[in-house]
Design a protein around this motif. Structure first.
Motif, mmCIF file in Angstrom:
data_model
loop_
_atom_site.group_PDB
_atom_site.id
_atom_site.type_symbol
_atom_site.label_atom_id
_atom_site.label_comp_id
_atom_site.label_asym_id
_atom_site.label_seq_id
_atom_site.Cartn_x
_atom_site.Cartn_y
_atom_site.Cartn_z
ATOM 1 N N GLU A 159 0.813 -1.213 0.000
ATOM 2 C CA GLU A 159 0.000 0.000 0.000
ATOM 3 C C GLU A 159 0.851 1.270 0.000
ATOM 4 O O GLU A 159 0.561 2.203 -0.729
ATOM 5 C CB GLU A 159 -0.918 -0.009 1.227
ATOM 6 C CG GLU A 159 -2.057 0.975 1.173
ATOM 7 C CD GLU A 159 -3.008 0.766 2.329
ATOM 8 O OE1 GLU A 159 -2.957 1.562 3.288
ATOM 9 O OE2 GLU A 159 -3.789 -0.203 2.274
ATOM 10 N N GLN A 197 -1.960 -2.312 7.680
ATOM 11 C CA GLN A 197 -2.852 -3.406 8.057
ATOM 12 C C GLN A 197 -3.920 -2.912 9.029
ATOM 13 O O GLN A 197 -5.098 -3.261 8.902
ATOM 14 C CB GLN A 197 -2.054 -4.554 8.688
ATOM 15 C CG GLN A 197 -2.900 -5.752 9.075
ATOM 16 C CD GLN A 197 -3.447 -6.505 7.877
ATOM 17 O OE1 GLN A 197 -2.759 -6.670 6.877
ATOM 18 N NE2 GLN A 197 -4.671 -6.953 7.961
ATOM 19 N N HIS A 247 -6.460 -0.918 7.144
ATOM 20 C CA HIS A 247 -7.278 -1.850 6.370
ATOM 21 C C HIS A 247 -8.333 -2.501 7.268
ATOM 22 O O HIS A 247 -9.510 -2.601 6.892
ATOM 23 C CB HIS A 247 -6.362 -2.905 5.744
ATOM 24 C CG HIS A 247 -7.061 -3.945 4.954
ATOM 25 N ND1 HIS A 247 -7.603 -3.721 3.715
ATOM 26 C CD2 HIS A 247 -7.316 -5.245 5.237
ATOM 27 C CE1 HIS A 247 -8.167 -4.828 3.277
ATOM 28 N NE2 HIS A 247 -7.995 -5.766 4.173
ATOM 29 N N ARG A 266 -11.087 -0.007 8.237
ATOM 30 C CA ARG A 266 -12.034 0.181 7.123
ATOM 31 C C ARG A 266 -12.977 -1.009 7.017
ATOM 32 O O ARG A 266 -14.174 -0.841 6.808
ATOM 33 C CB ARG A 266 -11.282 0.366 5.802
ATOM 34 C CG ARG A 266 -10.737 1.750 5.596
ATOM 35 C CD ARG A 266 -10.277 1.980 4.159
ATOM 36 N NE ARG A 266 -9.299 1.000 3.700
ATOM 37 C CZ ARG A 266 -7.983 1.160 3.750
ATOM 38 N NH1 ARG A 266 -7.463 2.276 4.231
ATOM 39 N NH2 ARG A 266 -7.176 0.237 3.304
ATOM 40 N N GLU A 267 -12.444 -2.211 7.166
ATOM 41 C CA GLU A 267 -13.286 -3.411 7.113
ATOM 42 C C GLU A 267 -14.349 -3.378 8.193
ATOM 43 O O GLU A 267 -15.495 -3.712 7.953
ATOM 44 C CB GLU A 267 -12.427 -4.662 7.305
ATOM 45 C CG GLU A 267 -12.004 -5.307 6.031
ATOM 46 C CD GLU A 267 -11.297 -6.639 6.293
ATOM 47 O OE1 GLU A 267 -11.170 -7.066 7.457
ATOM 48 O OE2 GLU A 267 -10.860 -7.229 5.300
#
Length: 138
Positions: free
Chosen positions: A102, A125, A128, A131-132
């Motif tokens: 990223e 991470q 990420h 956001r999930e």
């Protein structure tokens, strides 16, 4: 290429990042992990073949089918993990191993040692995963 040979050397922050010695260390670590998974997979296959018998008792048959389903799910996870290991080995070969997909920043040696298939830095991470969580809560 045993785990013992991995114990002789530990990558250090004081040496150049992803030098030849570090790349070889992670290559051996990944190959040893892959071999362990394949060995376990062969044992699972053998176990499934040995278990492939008719059980006259309905409860025994149901229990056997449940065990079989669990083992097949575990094999599927192992197959996906081998794919990730192969991708990490490819990144070692192409020189992109150890760098965040990223941000392009270095992934810490500590993280790579703990999770040699990592493709994101800890910070990337965590972003990420946040956001999930946000999208999952919607």
């Amino acid at each position: 290429m045993t785990l013992d040979s991995l114990e002789e050397y530990r990558p250090s922050e004081t040496e150049p990042f992803m030098n030849e010695r570090q790349r070889e260390y992670f290559r051996k670590k990944l190959l040893a992990w892959k071999e362990d998974i394949l060995k376990e997979s062969r044992e699972t296959l053998q176990h499934l073949q040995d278990e492939n018998q008719n059980h006259p008792d309905l409860a025994d048959r149901a229990s056997s089918e449940t065990d079989r389903a669990i083992e097949l799910r575990a094999r599927d996870r192992q197959r996906k993990l081998i794919s990730k290991i192969d991708a990490a080995l490819q990144r070692i070969d192409d020189g992109s191993y150890g760098f965040c997909e990223e941000t392009g920043e270095q992934i810490s040696l500590k993280r790579l040692d703990a999770r040699p298939i990592a493709t994101l830095s800890i910070e990337a991470q965590e972003r990420h995963e946040r956001r999930e969580r946000v999208y999952r809560d919607d």
